[in-house]
Motif scaffolding. Sequence first.
Motif, PDB file in Angstrom:
ATOM      1  N   GLN A   1       0.792  -1.228   0.000  1.00  0.00           N
ATOM      2  CA  GLN A   1       0.000   0.000   0.000  1.00  0.00           C
ATOM      3  C   GLN A   1       0.828   1.285   0.000  1.00  0.00           C
ATOM      4  O   GLN A   1       0.268   2.377   0.110  1.00  0.00           O
ATOM      5  CB  GLN A   1      -1.018   0.040   1.162  1.00  0.00           C
ATOM      6  CG  GLN A   1      -2.325  -0.674   0.872  1.00  0.00           C
ATOM      7  CD  GLN A   1      -2.179  -2.188   0.864  1.00  0.00           C
ATOM      8  OE1 GLN A   1      -1.720  -2.776   1.840  1.00  0.00           O
ATOM      9  NE2 GLN A   1      -2.564  -2.821  -0.228  1.00  0.00           N
TER      10      GLN A   1
ATOM     11  N   ALA B   1       4.728   0.452   4.945  1.00  0.00           N
ATOM     12  CA  ALA B   1       3.367   0.191   4.478  1.00  0.00           C
ATOM     13  C   ALA B   1       2.535   1.465   4.533  1.00  0.00           C
ATOM     14  O   ALA B   1       2.537   2.181   5.535  1.00  0.00           O
ATOM     15  CB  ALA B   1       2.724  -0.887   5.339  1.00  0.00           C
ATOM     16  N   GLY B   2       1.869   1.779   3.426  1.00  0.00           N
ATOM     17  CA  GLY B   2       0.969   2.916   3.370  1.00  0.00           C
ATOM     18  C   GLY B   2       1.625   4.272   3.253  1.00  0.00           C
ATOM     19  O   GLY B   2       0.925   5.296   3.217  1.00  0.00           O
TER      20      GLY B   2
ATOM     21  N   GLU C   1       5.874   3.790   8.470  1.00  0.00           N
ATOM     22  CA  GLU C   1       4.435   3.972   8.310  1.00  0.00           C
ATOM     23  C   GLU C   1       3.965   5.273   8.961  1.00  0.00           C
ATOM     24  O   GLU C   1       4.522   5.707   9.958  1.00  0.00           O
ATOM     25  CB  GLU C   1       3.688   2.792   8.938  1.00  0.00           C
ATOM     26  CG  GLU C   1       3.907   1.469   8.244  1.00  0.00           C
ATOM     27  CD  GLU C   1       5.163   0.711   8.630  1.00  0.00           C
ATOM     28  OE1 GLU C   1       5.245  -0.494   8.283  1.00  0.00           O
ATOM     29  OE2 GLU C   1       6.082   1.280   9.258  1.00  0.00           O
TER      30      GLU C   1
END
Length: 199
Positions: free
Chosen positions: A36, A53-54, A71
């Motif tokens: 992501q 992530a993200g 993150e």
Amino acid sequence: MTTLRAPQIAESAVVSEAAIVGPATRIWHFAQVREQARIGAECNVGKGAYIGAGVLVGDRCKIENNASLFEGLVVEDGVFIGPHVVFTNDRRPRATNPDGSLQTADDWQMGHTTVRRGASIGAAAVIMPGLEIGRYAMIGAGAVVTHDVPAHALVVGNPARRIGWICVCGAERMESAPREGEELRCARCMTARLASHRR
């Protein structure tokens, strides 16, 4: 209109299939891009960099070798992140809970940080969580940033403190802070801006 080429990803880089990498972006050896995460167009992600992530990265950003973007981070367009920079996301980290059990994602609160357009983060700087780095701000090498940094501010030290104001191109210090929404431009900045308008 120019068509941008496909991204270039080194064979040794680990890029999640659930990540999005924009056109003409280059990801170098041993970098990792988690699920992501989204990296914009025409970026350069250096050797050994970590993008969590993200994490969201805008267009035309330079992320140098071994930078750690954990993150909870948003990086706008045109940002420079120097080698070994660390964006932290936990203000009070612990490995275990009071009962001795290993902490999980449910046992801590993630901090969110935003780096605004055109900012530069010098080598080995550490950015604490929950902050905003303003447009075209410049963070000196090795700084530890514990508070928000205003647009165009030049900060250094541990903890980082403002020592001046910097123009859009980063070449010159300016006399005063920008007004709301203003961009500070030196003669070099103005010349480059005029040239781009003539194209």
